[in-house]
Design a protein around this motif. Structure first.
Motif, PDB file in Angstrom:
ATOM      1  N   ARG A 117      20.470  34.131   6.893  1.00  0.00           N
ATOM      2  CA  ARG A 117      20.064  34.983   8.027  1.00  0.00           C
ATOM      3  C   ARG A 117      18.635  35.465   7.858  1.00  0.00           C
ATOM      4  O   ARG A 117      17.859  35.484   8.819  1.00  0.00           O
ATOM      5  N   ILE A 118      18.278  35.868   6.650  1.00  0.00           N
ATOM      6  CA  ILE A 118      16.912  36.338   6.386  1.00  0.00           C
ATOM      7  C   ILE A 118      15.923  35.191   6.574  1.00  0.00           C
ATOM      8  O   ILE A 118      14.893  35.354   7.229  1.00  0.00           O
ATOM      9  N   ALA A 119      16.238  34.019   6.031  1.00  0.00           N
ATOM     10  CA  ALA A 119      15.337  32.870   6.154  1.00  0.00           C
ATOM     11  C   ALA A 119      15.173  32.438   7.609  1.00  0.00           C
ATOM     12  O   ALA A 119      14.074  32.060   8.031  1.00  0.00           O
ATOM     13  N   GLU A 120      16.240  32.495   8.386  1.00  0.00           N
ATOM     14  CA  GLU A 120      16.154  32.130   9.809  1.00  0.00           C
ATOM     15  C   GLU A 120      15.313  33.137  10.585  1.00  0.00           C
ATOM     16  O   GLU A 120      14.567  32.769  11.487  1.00  0.00           O
ATOM     17  N   ARG A 121      15.430  34.391  10.257  1.00  0.00           N
ATOM     18  CA  ARG A 121      14.681  35.439  10.958  1.00  0.00           C
ATOM     19  C   ARG A 121      13.185  35.370  10.641  1.00  0.00           C
ATOM     20  O   ARG A 121      12.351  35.647  11.498  1.00  0.00           O
ATOM     21  N   PRO A 132       9.783  38.800  13.627  1.00  0.00           N
ATOM     22  CA  PRO A 132       9.926  37.497  12.981  1.00  0.00           C
ATOM     23  C   PRO A 132       8.629  36.955  12.372  1.00  0.00           C
ATOM     24  O   PRO A 132       8.670  36.081  11.516  1.00  0.00           O
ATOM     25  N   ASP A 133       7.476  37.480  12.808  1.00  0.00           N
ATOM     26  CA  ASP A 133       6.217  37.002  12.220  1.00  0.00           C
ATOM     27  C   ASP A 133       5.868  37.741  10.926  1.00  0.00           C
ATOM     28  O   ASP A 133       4.808  37.506  10.339  1.00  0.00           O
ATOM     29  N   THR A 134       6.761  38.599  10.458  1.00  0.00           N
ATOM     30  CA  THR A 134       6.590  39.279   9.174  1.00  0.00           C
ATOM     31  C   THR A 134       6.518  38.239   8.069  1.00  0.00           C
ATOM     32  O   THR A 134       7.283  37.275   8.065  1.00  0.00           O
ATOM     33  N   ARG A 135       5.596  38.414   7.159  1.00  0.00           N
ATOM     34  CA  ARG A 135       5.505  37.542   5.980  1.00  0.00           C
ATOM     35  C   ARG A 135       6.390  38.135   4.901  1.00  0.00           C
ATOM     36  O   ARG A 135       6.286  39.318   4.580  1.00  0.00           O
ATOM     37  N   LEU A 136       7.271  37.308   4.357  1.00  0.00           N
ATOM     38  CA  LEU A 136       8.258  37.796   3.402  1.00  0.00           C
ATOM     39  C   LEU A 136       8.163  36.989   2.113  1.00  0.00           C
ATOM     40  O   LEU A 136       8.190  35.755   2.145  1.00  0.00           O
ATOM     41  N   VAL A 137       8.044  37.701   0.985  1.00  0.00           N
ATOM     42  CA  VAL A 137       8.069  37.077  -0.327  1.00  0.00           C
ATOM     43  C   VAL A 137       9.230  37.691  -1.092  1.00  0.00           C
ATOM     44  O   VAL A 137       9.326  38.916  -1.214  1.00  0.00           O
ATOM     45  N   ILE A 138      10.103  36.842  -1.579  1.00  0.00           N
ATOM     46  CA  ILE A 138      11.187  37.279  -2.445  1.00  0.00           C
ATOM     47  C   ILE A 138      10.819  36.825  -3.847  1.00  0.00           C
ATOM     48  O   ILE A 138      10.472  35.664  -4.061  1.00  0.00           O
ATOM     49  N   PHE A 139      10.876  37.741  -4.781  1.00  0.00           N
ATOM     50  CA  PHE A 139      10.505  37.438  -6.153  1.00  0.00           C
ATOM     51  C   PHE A 139      11.739  37.522  -7.031  1.00  0.00           C
ATOM     52  O   PHE A 139      12.443  38.529  -7.023  1.00  0.00           O
ATOM     53  N   GLY A 140      12.016  36.465  -7.759  1.00  0.00           N
ATOM     54  CA  GLY A 140      13.127  36.474  -8.698  1.00  0.00           C
ATOM     55  C   GLY A 140      13.426  35.072  -9.169  1.00  0.00           C
ATOM     56  O   GLY A 140      12.990  34.086  -8.570  1.00  0.00           O
ATOM     57  N   ASP A 141      14.209  34.969 -10.227  1.00  0.00           N
ATOM     58  CA  ASP A 141      14.482  33.650 -10.794  1.00  0.00           C
ATOM     59  C   ASP A 141      15.582  32.894 -10.047  1.00  0.00           C
ATOM     60  O   ASP A 141      15.792  31.713 -10.296  1.00  0.00           O
ATOM     61  N   ALA A 142      16.283  33.547  -9.145  1.00  0.00           N
ATOM     62  CA  ALA A 142      17.312  32.928  -8.299  1.00  0.00           C
ATOM     63  C   ALA A 142      18.505  32.418  -9.098  1.00  0.00           C
ATOM     64  O   ALA A 142      19.293  31.642  -8.605  1.00  0.00           O
ATOM     65  N   THR A 143      18.633  32.865 -10.333  1.00  0.00           N
ATOM     66  CA  THR A 143      19.779  32.458 -11.147  1.00  0.00           C
ATOM     67  C   THR A 143      20.784  33.595 -11.186  1.00  0.00           C
ATOM     68  O   THR A 143      20.425  34.751 -11.383  1.00  0.00           O
ATOM     69  N   MET A 144      22.003  33.251 -10.938  1.00  0.00           N
ATOM     70  CA  MET A 144      23.083  34.239 -10.933  1.00  0.00           C
ATOM     71  C   MET A 144      24.396  33.483 -11.097  1.00  0.00           C
ATOM     72  O   MET A 144      24.405  32.258 -11.076  1.00  0.00           O
ATOM     73  N   ALA A 145      25.452  34.207 -11.213  1.00  0.00           N
ATOM     74  CA  ALA A 145      26.758  33.556 -11.245  1.00  0.00           C
ATOM     75  C   ALA A 145      27.034  32.956  -9.866  1.00  0.00           C
ATOM     76  O   ALA A 145      26.708  33.571  -8.849  1.00  0.00           O
ATOM     77  N   PRO A 146      27.612  31.762  -9.798  1.00  0.00           N
ATOM     78  CA  PRO A 146      27.881  31.138  -8.500  1.00  0.00           C
ATOM     79  C   PRO A 146      28.677  32.022  -7.547  1.00  0.00           C
ATOM     80  O   PRO A 146      28.421  32.014  -6.345  1.00  0.00           O
ATOM     81  N   GLU A 147      29.593  32.815  -8.085  1.00  0.00           N
ATOM     82  CA  GLU A 147      30.399  33.660  -7.193  1.00  0.00           C
ATOM     83  C   GLU A 147      29.557  34.728  -6.504  1.00  0.00           C
ATOM     84  O   GLU A 147      29.902  35.190  -5.416  1.00  0.00           O
ATOM     85  N   GLU A 148      28.450  35.122  -7.095  1.00  0.00           N
ATOM     86  CA  GLU A 148      27.572  36.097  -6.443  1.00  0.00           C
ATOM     87  C   GLU A 148      26.909  35.517  -5.206  1.00  0.00           C
ATOM     88  O   GLU A 148      26.594  36.236  -4.268  1.00  0.00           O
ATOM     89  N   LEU A 149      26.715  34.227  -5.201  1.00  0.00           N
ATOM     90  CA  LEU A 149      26.053  33.564  -4.091  1.00  0.00           C
ATOM     91  C   LEU A 149      27.050  33.022  -3.071  1.00  0.00           C
ATOM     92  O   LEU A 149      26.806  33.078  -1.872  1.00  0.00           O
TER      93      LEU A 149
END
Length: 111
Positions: free
Chosen positions: A54-58, A13-30
């Motif tokens: 789940r990823i953010a909580e971990r 859980p102490d792993t540092r995590l960076v997600i790179f992306g524009d976070a835009t997608m079709a609503p159904e994908e999310l």
């Protein structure tokens, strides 16, 4: 190379995590089952938002780094998903200030 969500969730859980992306997608994908980022897994019935939570909580030391300027987040194509993901992950844009905010967050200075 794909990396399974289960493998990621096994990291410390102490792993540092960076997600790179524009976070835009079709609503159904999310939001919808089987529109998931978790393609081909045993539990693809969950929407992508479930797996992102789940990823953010971990990994409390996580940041979403967005190449779109912050001033465009409310009006960008795909703003619905971008802003929903912002409720899950701390998000910074790719400016010097955003990168500094990311580093502070990952090093515990921003908490």
């Amino acid at each position: 190379k794909p990396y399974k969500v289960e493998q990621l969730l096994l990291r410390k859980p102490d792993t540092r995590l960076v997600i790179f992306g524009d976070a835009t997608m079709a609503p159904e994908e999310l939001d919808f089952p089987r529109g998931s980022i978790y393609v081909g897994g045993h539990d693809a019935a969950h929407p992508s938002a479930y797996w992102l939570r789940r990823i953010a909580e971990r990994f409390p030391h996580s940041v979403w780094l967005n190449p779109l300027p912050k001033r465009e987040w409310e009006s960008a194509y795909g703003a619905y998903t971008l802003n929903k993901i912002r409720t899950i992950f701390h998000m910074e844009d790719m400016t010097l200030g955003g990168v500094k905010g990311m580093v502070d967050r990952l090093s515990d200075l921003g908490r």
